[in-house]
Write a protein that holds these residues in place. Structure first.
Motif, PDB file in Angstrom:
ATOM      1  N   SER A 394       7.621  -0.551   5.279  1.00 30.03           N
ATOM      2  CA  SER A 394       7.146  -0.052   6.564  1.00 30.03           C
ATOM      3  C   SER A 394       5.979   0.902   6.344  1.00 30.03           C
ATOM      4  N   THR A 395       5.013   0.855   7.242  1.00 34.31           N
ATOM      5  CA  THR A 395       3.875   1.781   7.173  1.00 34.31           C
ATOM      6  C   THR A 395       4.182   3.056   7.940  1.00 34.31           C
ATOM      7  N   LYS A 396       5.354   3.097   8.609  1.00 35.39           N
ATOM      8  CA  LYS A 396       5.760   4.289   9.374  1.00 35.39           C
ATOM      9  C   LYS A 396       6.808   5.070   8.587  1.00 35.39           C
ATOM     10  N   GLU A 397       6.724   6.376   8.668  1.00 33.81           N
ATOM     11  CA  GLU A 397       7.658   7.229   7.912  1.00 33.81           C
ATOM     12  C   GLU A 397       9.095   7.004   8.355  1.00 33.81           C
ATOM     13  N   GLU A 398       9.300   6.827   9.672  1.00 32.82           N
ATOM     14  CA  GLU A 398      10.657   6.663  10.187  1.00 32.82           C
ATOM     15  C   GLU A 398      11.059   5.201  10.308  1.00 32.82           C
ATOM     16  N   GLY A 399      10.197   4.291   9.844  1.00 34.96           N
ATOM     17  CA  GLY A 399      10.480   2.856   9.978  1.00 34.96           C
ATOM     18  C   GLY A 399      11.542   2.365   9.008  1.00 34.96           C
ATOM     19  N   THR A 400      12.308   1.353   9.440  1.00 33.10           N
ATOM     20  CA  THR A 400      13.352   0.767   8.587  1.00 33.10           C
ATOM     21  C   THR A 400      12.809  -0.382   7.737  1.00 33.10           C
ATOM     22  N   GLY A 401      11.689  -0.966   8.158  1.00 34.44           N
ATOM     23  CA  GLY A 401      11.132  -2.099   7.421  1.00 34.44           C
ATOM     24  C   GLY A 401      11.884  -3.388   7.653  1.00 34.44           C
ATOM     25  N   LEU A 402      12.685  -3.436   8.742  1.00 35.55           N
ATOM     26  CA  LEU A 402      13.470  -4.644   9.028  1.00 35.55           C
ATOM     27  C   LEU A 402      12.883  -5.470  10.177  1.00 35.55           C
ATOM     28  N   GLY A 403      12.208  -4.800  11.113  1.00 37.07           N
ATOM     29  CA  GLY A 403      11.739  -5.467  12.322  1.00 37.07           C
ATOM     30  C   GLY A 403      10.886  -6.694  12.064  1.00 37.07           C
ATOM     31  N   LEU A 404       9.791  -6.528  11.325  1.00 30.70           N
ATOM     32  CA  LEU A 404       8.880  -7.649  11.079  1.00 30.70           C
ATOM     33  C   LEU A 404       9.470  -8.659  10.094  1.00 30.70           C
TER      34      LEU A 404
END
Length: 439
Positions: A394-404
């Motif tokens: 994820s490129t976001k600090e709070e992102g889980t990296g699962l969405g995309l």
């Protein structure tokens, strides 16, 4: 006569092993599992070993040893990755120590006899390791391993009882190693197929779990959206009731005014009902495949994100360069999940952008539907473009990296489609390619 028999037996063995290799390549062409790759290498080197072993071709002995070493190493890697359970069982007392020592002796003796019988090390390595998996993990069910070990054990027992090896050697019949090659190839095909299907099912269950977790991860944000969506129509209903009460108290409540306010109230109630249905449909774990319009899935997500888009003054423009009711076949709430993930990421990227805008363009050809979702937010770094659809990136600090990651799985597996992302001039574009439904 014996020479003719040898040609026949070598040819049959060579053919069976070659067929299993070809079958494996075709069926698992896109598999990246280590056990599959090492299995292919082992069978290829075993095949080369058979060619040299036959003596029909002039191949020097060092090559035969090289093939045997490579096949043995590949067999070890395969067996370790195919292995299920623990190599060293947990022993809590002396009874368990004695019991497990006896079991280990059974494994060693069985493997030794297996080697003495067939004289081919790679298959003995696998037999020994997988026998350990079965015997040290008796409480578990390891069907692929069990099929393989039982198949070999029964064969070895029958050959021992009838003393087939001595009989074959006395009669100068074919070497039992050829029988080992043929049977091994068949047992491998059955066991590897079962293992692969099991892993595929486990992967699917894991993805379904991630799919639901991804929805739950956004539940707080969704609840906030629901609250915002409900607040305005509830306020409107409150004003309608206040107006009706005032008219009634002033005795000026005529039929025309009453019906007008009732119609306004019904409109607000219908809006609330639609909002509830949209959220309910989105969170439903339904796996029903059906023909539905792309517009339905987009409208569903628009309802869910309307409050957030309004909060950040983000305009959403949807255009159809084809029939508005263009249809696809699949699971509607999964496509809505894809749209939601992409639009949510776009919304986050546009928070600090002047005149933020998201555009959705729907187009189609004779066989496919193309959906372009773009925003005028910051461009994605080129080295990150290829990583966006990988799990936990994820490129976001709070992102889980699962969405995309889930978007890619859904589009490829549920819709037989393709998803890409790229920078186009001043816009970031997500491209979805989906098969058109046949009506």
């Amino acid at each position: 006569m014996h020479f003719s028999y040898n040609i026949l037996f070598y040819g049959m063995t060579f053919g069976i092993v070659l067929m299993t290799i070809v079958y494996t390549f075709i069926r698992y062409a896109y598999s990246k599992e280590i056990f599959y790759i090492s299995y292919c290498f082992m069978q290829i080197f075993s095949l080369l070993y058979i060619v040299q072993y036959s003596g029909f071709w002039d191949i020097s002995l060092p090559f035969r040893d090289l093939f045997l070493i490579c096949a043995s190493l590949s067999a070890f890697v395969f067996a370790i990755n195919f292995f299920q359970g623990k190599f060293v069982p947990i022993m809590k007392n002396y009874k368990e120590l004695v019991f497990n020592t006896l079991l280990l002796n059974i494994v060693i003796l069985s493997s030794f006899y297996h080697y003495m019988l067939f004289e081919y090390l790679p298959y003995t390595i696998i037999y020994g390791i997988l026998f350990t998996s079965i015997i040290f993990n008796l409480k578990s069910s390891f069907k692929p391993t069990l099929v393989y070990v039982l198949g070999w054990s029964i064969l070895c027992l029958l050959l021992f009882i009838f003393d087939f090896k001595s009989y074959y050697e006395q009669k100068s019949f074919m070497d039992l190693v050829l029988l080992a090659f043929a049977i091994e190839a068949i047992l491998f095909t059955v066991s590897v197929s079962y293992k692969y299907d099991t892993l595929k099912q486990e992967k699917k269950e894991f993805e379904n779990m991630l799919f639901q977790q991804s929805k739950l991860a956004k539940s707080g944000e969704m609840i906030a959206n629901i609250t915002h969506q409900f607040r305005q129509p509830l306020n409107n209903l409150s004003y309608i009731l206040i107006n009706l009460k005032k008219r009634f108290l002033k005795e000026g409540l005529d039929k025309e005014y009453f019906e007008k306010k009732i119609s306004q109230a019904n409109n607000q109630i219908e809006f609330l009902s639609k909002t509830i249905n949209d959220f309910k449909e989105f969170y439903s774990p339904s796996k029903k495949r059906e023909i539905f319009s792309v517009k339905e899935a987009i409208l569903n997500v628009q309802t869910i994100l309307q409050a957030d888009l309004k909060k950040y003054n983000i305009s959403l423009d949807v255009s159809y360069k084809t029939d508005e009711n263009i249809k696809v076949f699949g699971i509607k709430n999964e496509l809505s999940q894809v749209f939601l993930a992409i639009l949510s990421n776009s919304k986050d990227a546009l928070k600090n952008v002047e005149e933020p805008k998201i555009e959705i363009e729907v187009n189609s050809s004779s066989a496919e539907v193309t959906i372009l979702i773009s925003n005028n937010g910051p461009k994605i770094e080129e080295n990150n473009l290829s990583k966006l659809f990988k799990p936990y990136f994820s490129t976001k600090e709070e992102g889980t990296g699962l969405g995309l990651f889930l978007c890619k799985q859904i589009i490829e597996e549920s819709f037989n489609g393709k998803i890409e992302v790229f920078n186009n001039k001043k816009r970031v574009v997500f491209s979805l390619l989906i098969e058109k439904a046949v009506i």
